[in-house]
Design an enzyme around this catalytic site. Structure first.
Site, PDB file in Angstrom:
ATOM      1  N   CYS A 117       0.805  -1.225   0.000  1.00 35.43           N
ATOM      2  CA  CYS A 117       0.000   0.000   0.000  1.00 35.43           C
ATOM      3  C   CYS A 117       0.838   1.274   0.000  1.00 35.43           C
ATOM      4  O   CYS A 117       0.309   2.364  -0.223  1.00 35.43           O
ATOM      5  CB  CYS A 117      -0.931   0.002   1.209  1.00 35.43           C
ATOM      6  SG  CYS A 117      -1.846  -1.532   1.378  1.00 35.43           S
ATOM      7  N   HIS A 257      -3.390   6.607   3.753  1.00 27.18           N
ATOM      8  CA  HIS A 257      -3.801   5.364   3.091  1.00 27.18           C
ATOM      9  C   HIS A 257      -5.167   4.945   3.637  1.00 27.18           C
ATOM     10  O   HIS A 257      -5.388   4.956   4.848  1.00 27.18           O
ATOM     11  CB  HIS A 257      -2.753   4.272   3.341  1.00 27.18           C
ATOM     12  CG  HIS A 257      -3.210   2.924   2.912  1.00 27.18           C
ATOM     13  ND1 HIS A 257      -3.778   2.694   1.681  1.00 27.18           N
ATOM     14  CD2 HIS A 257      -3.206   1.722   3.557  1.00 27.18           C
ATOM     15  CE1 HIS A 257      -4.099   1.419   1.586  1.00 27.18           C
ATOM     16  NE2 HIS A 257      -3.763   0.805   2.707  1.00 27.18           N
ATOM     17  N   ASN A 287     -10.212  -0.817   0.793  1.00 28.50           N
ATOM     18  CA  ASN A 287      -8.758  -0.686   0.738  1.00 28.50           C
ATOM     19  C   ASN A 287      -8.275  -1.094  -0.654  1.00 28.50           C
ATOM     20  O   ASN A 287      -8.317  -2.263  -1.009  1.00 28.50           O
ATOM     21  CB  ASN A 287      -8.142  -1.590   1.816  1.00 28.50           C
ATOM     22  CG  ASN A 287      -6.634  -1.518   1.859  1.00 28.50           C
ATOM     23  OD1 ASN A 287      -5.995  -0.940   0.983  1.00 28.50           O
ATOM     24  ND2 ASN A 287      -6.047  -2.106   2.890  1.00 28.50           N
TER      25      ASN A 287
HETATM   26  O1  UT7 Z   1      -3.523  -1.907   3.740  1.00 27.18           O
HETATM   27  C1  UT7 Z   1      -2.493  -2.490   4.510  1.00 27.18           C
HETATM   28  C2  UT7 Z   1      -2.733  -2.275   5.896  1.00 27.18           C
HETATM   29  N1  UT7 Z   1      -3.921  -2.967   6.340  1.00 27.18           N
HETATM   30  C3  UT7 Z   1      -4.540  -2.481   7.391  1.00 27.18           C
HETATM   31  O2  UT7 Z   1      -4.163  -1.430   7.835  1.00 27.18           O
HETATM   32  C4  UT7 Z   1      -5.642  -3.268   8.040  1.00 27.18           C
HETATM   33  C5  UT7 Z   1      -5.471  -3.185   9.543  1.00 27.18           C
HETATM   34  N2  UT7 Z   1      -6.422  -3.913  10.332  1.00 27.18           N
HETATM   35  C6  UT7 Z   1      -7.737  -3.604  10.402  1.00 27.18           C
HETATM   36  O3  UT7 Z   1      -8.210  -2.731   9.717  1.00 27.18           O
HETATM   37  C7  UT7 Z   1      -8.570  -4.304  11.436  1.00 27.18           C
HETATM   38  O4  UT7 Z   1      -7.717  -5.048  12.289  1.00 27.18           O
HETATM   39  C8  UT7 Z   1      -9.643  -5.240  10.838  1.00 27.18           C
HETATM   40  C9  UT7 Z   1     -10.749  -4.415  10.207  1.00 27.18           C
HETATM   41  C10 UT7 Z   1      -9.022  -6.152   9.801  1.00 27.18           C
HETATM   42  C11 UT7 Z   1     -10.263  -6.089  11.933  1.00 27.18           C
HETATM   43  O5  UT7 Z   1     -10.813  -5.261  12.953  1.00 27.18           O
HETATM   44  P1  UT7 Z   1     -10.503  -5.559  14.487  1.00 27.18           P
HETATM   45  O6  UT7 Z   1     -11.285  -4.614  15.246  1.00 27.18           O
HETATM   46  O7  UT7 Z   1      -8.996  -5.513  14.624  1.00 27.18           O
HETATM   47  O8  UT7 Z   1     -11.088  -6.993  14.648  1.00 27.18           O
HETATM   48  P2  UT7 Z   1     -10.360  -8.322  15.107  1.00 27.18           P
HETATM   49  O9  UT7 Z   1      -9.520  -8.868  14.004  1.00 27.18           O
HETATM   50  O10 UT7 Z   1      -9.677  -8.073  16.395  1.00 27.18           O
HETATM   51  O11 UT7 Z   1     -11.607  -9.247  15.319  1.00 27.18           O
HETATM   52  C12 UT7 Z   1     -12.578  -8.978  16.297  1.00 27.18           C
HETATM   53  C13 UT7 Z   1     -13.722  -9.943  16.115  1.00 27.18           C
HETATM   54  C14 UT7 Z   1     -13.287 -11.395  15.953  1.00 27.18           C
HETATM   55  O12 UT7 Z   1     -14.199 -12.199  16.637  1.00 27.18           O
HETATM   56  P3  UT7 Z   1     -13.810 -12.894  18.029  1.00 27.18           P
HETATM   57  O13 UT7 Z   1     -12.600 -13.710  17.719  1.00 27.18           O
HETATM   58  O14 UT7 Z   1     -13.513 -11.743  18.944  1.00 27.18           O
HETATM   59  O15 UT7 Z   1     -15.037 -13.668  18.355  1.00 27.18           O
HETATM   60  C15 UT7 Z   1     -13.414 -11.635  14.480  1.00 27.18           C
HETATM   61  O16 UT7 Z   1     -13.651 -12.974  14.165  1.00 27.18           O
HETATM   62  O17 UT7 Z   1     -14.447  -9.608  14.924  1.00 27.18           O
HETATM   63  C16 UT7 Z   1     -14.611 -10.783  14.151  1.00 27.18           C
HETATM   64  N3  UT7 Z   1     -14.675 -10.419  12.738  1.00 27.18           N
HETATM   65  C17 UT7 Z   1     -15.821 -10.159  12.100  1.00 27.18           C
HETATM   66  N4  UT7 Z   1     -17.091 -10.131  12.511  1.00 27.18           N
HETATM   67  C18 UT7 Z   1     -18.037  -9.830  11.615  1.00 27.18           C
HETATM   68  C19 UT7 Z   1     -13.639 -10.274  11.865  1.00 27.18           C
HETATM   69  N5  UT7 Z   1     -14.105  -9.941  10.655  1.00 27.18           N
HETATM   70  C20 UT7 Z   1     -15.452  -9.857  10.778  1.00 27.18           C
HETATM   71  C21 UT7 Z   1     -16.484  -9.556   9.881  1.00 27.18           C
HETATM   72  N6  UT7 Z   1     -17.754  -9.548  10.345  1.00 27.18           N
HETATM   73  N7  UT7 Z   1     -16.245  -9.259   8.577  1.00 27.18           N
END
Ligand code: UT7
Length: 331
Positions: A117, A257, A287
């Site tokens: 990115c 970004h 993204n």
């Molecule tokens: O472009 C290169 C750089 N990329 C980035 O900068 C991306 C950086 N990361 C992010 O934007 C975020 O970490 C995400 C959007 C990918 C995820 O958000 P988060 O708040 O960090 O969620 P998490 O990964 O900590 O997951 C929290 C919960 C999990 O459930 P449990 O394990 O707590 O029960 C996930 O399974 O949210 C769940 N989850 C979802 N729930 C509904 C993950 N994806 C989804 C989804 N819908 N699509």
């Protein structure tokens, strides 16, 4: 910073996104997710996606034509093409060479860079040094991705995040006092495993096994990437502000970004840049990796959010890990 007193400036910027749109409610039918979760945790509402027969160069060409037109530069006047992408048409030849041929740029060198990115800012920063040195006069910088082709649509952690698109800019010598004032680029390969596509290269060439193991899809440790993204984007932005003798309060427009609204807000807050000076189009495109900054810059210009004399701060973070920023006095 320019040593010779000569600076590089943006002469024209354009973008293109494919017609097909996937909304959050479309994903409710594909994986266990909700519109509320996606919007609240990412800020994304919809994303543009390519059709099966569209590849990176098909998006790069219209973005390039728009940038050339705005710059008033013909393809023959270009002397270098830099394409940032991790989703090139082929492993080789490069997408830069495909673009070179299709637009009829006869007097150029052309290459792709794999910087995730951060690629558009990396390539603009390299272009800036080459223009400052006097070796190049007109450089086409493209950021293009078709990440949806590498997306596992059974993995709710990643599939809702990505979209496709292209942005392009023509850089050349600044005419006035403006241009790219300061640049910064960094990398840390020790953390590359947190955001990767393991299959398809020489480590795991495509085999039936590699496909069964889904190695040809994006893998991301979202929460880890999030933390590093905030920290590194703040570091890069602070570096260029300091180098230019500015603070966040001097910035007229921050273009971060577009990966996650919470990342953008955290970066802006730490830099003391108010919300109204942060450009956001993540809600429409998701993204788009290397394309995110040039699409945002192009839209910001179209919307009149960037005016002559404005101080614009572009900052990105991506696979590698890589991160980069530059500070531009718009002219
Ligand atoms: O472009 C290169 C750089 N990329 C980035 O900068 C991306 C950086 N990361 C992010 O934007 C975020 O970490 C995400 C959007 C990918 C995820 O958000 P988060 O708040 O960090 O969620 P998490 O990964 O900590 O997951 C929290 C919960 C999990 O459930 P449990 O394990 O707590 O029960 C996930 O399974 O949210 C769940 N989850 C979802 N729930 C509904 C993950 N994806 C989804 C989804 N819908 N699509």
């Amino acid at each position: 910073m320019a040593v010779s007193g000569r600076r590089a400036a943006f002469l024209g910027v354009g973008h293109y996104t494919p017609e097909n749109v996937l909304t959050n409610s479309d994903f409710e039918k594909i994986v266990d997710t909700t519109d509320e979760w996606i919007l609240e945790r990412t800020g994304i509402r919809e994303r543009h996606v390519v059709t099966e027969d569209q590849a990176a160069s098909d998006l790069a060409i219209p973005a390039t034509r728009a940038a050339l037109e705005k710059a008033g530069v013909s393809p023959e006047e270009l002397d270098l093409i830099l394409v940032g992408t991790v989703t090139s048409d082929y492993l080789f030849p490069s997408t830069a060479c495909i673009v070179q041929d299709k637009i009829g740029a006869r007097n150029v060198a052309a290459l792709d860079t794999s910087v995730g990115c951060s690629a558009f800012i990396y390539n603009c920063n390299i272009a800036s040094q080459l223009i400052e040195s006097g070796h190049y006069q007109r450089i086409l910088v493209i950021g293009v991705e078709t990440l949806t082709k590498l997306t596992d649509y059974t993995d709710r952690n990643t599939c809702v995040l990505f979209g496709d698109g292209a942005g392009a800019a023509v850089l050349g010598p600044a005419q006035g006092e403006g241009g790219i004032l300061a640049t910064h680029m960094k990398a840390d390969g020790s953390l590359g495993y947190l955001l990767e596509m393991p299959g398809g290269g020489s480590r795991h060439p495509p085999t039936h096994e590699s496909l069964d193991q889904k190695l040809h899809y994006i893998k991301m440790a979202g929460r880890e990437v999030f933390k590093h993204a905030v920290r590194s984007m703040c570091e890069a932005a602070t570096y260029v502000l300091d180098a230019g003798g500015f603070s966040g309060e001097d910035v007229d427009l921050l273009i971060p970004h577009q990966a996650n609204l919470r990342i953008m807000s955290a970066v802006a807050e730490r830099l003391k840049i108010p919300e109204e000076k942060v450009f956001v189009n993540l809600d429409k495109y998701g993204n788009t990796s290397a394309a995110s900054i040039p699409i945002a810059l192009s839209e910001a210009l179209e919307e009149g959010r960037v005016k002559t004399g404005d101080l614009v701060l572009n900052v990105a973070f991506g696979a590698g890990f890589t991160w980069a920023a530059h500070l531009v006095r718009w002219e």
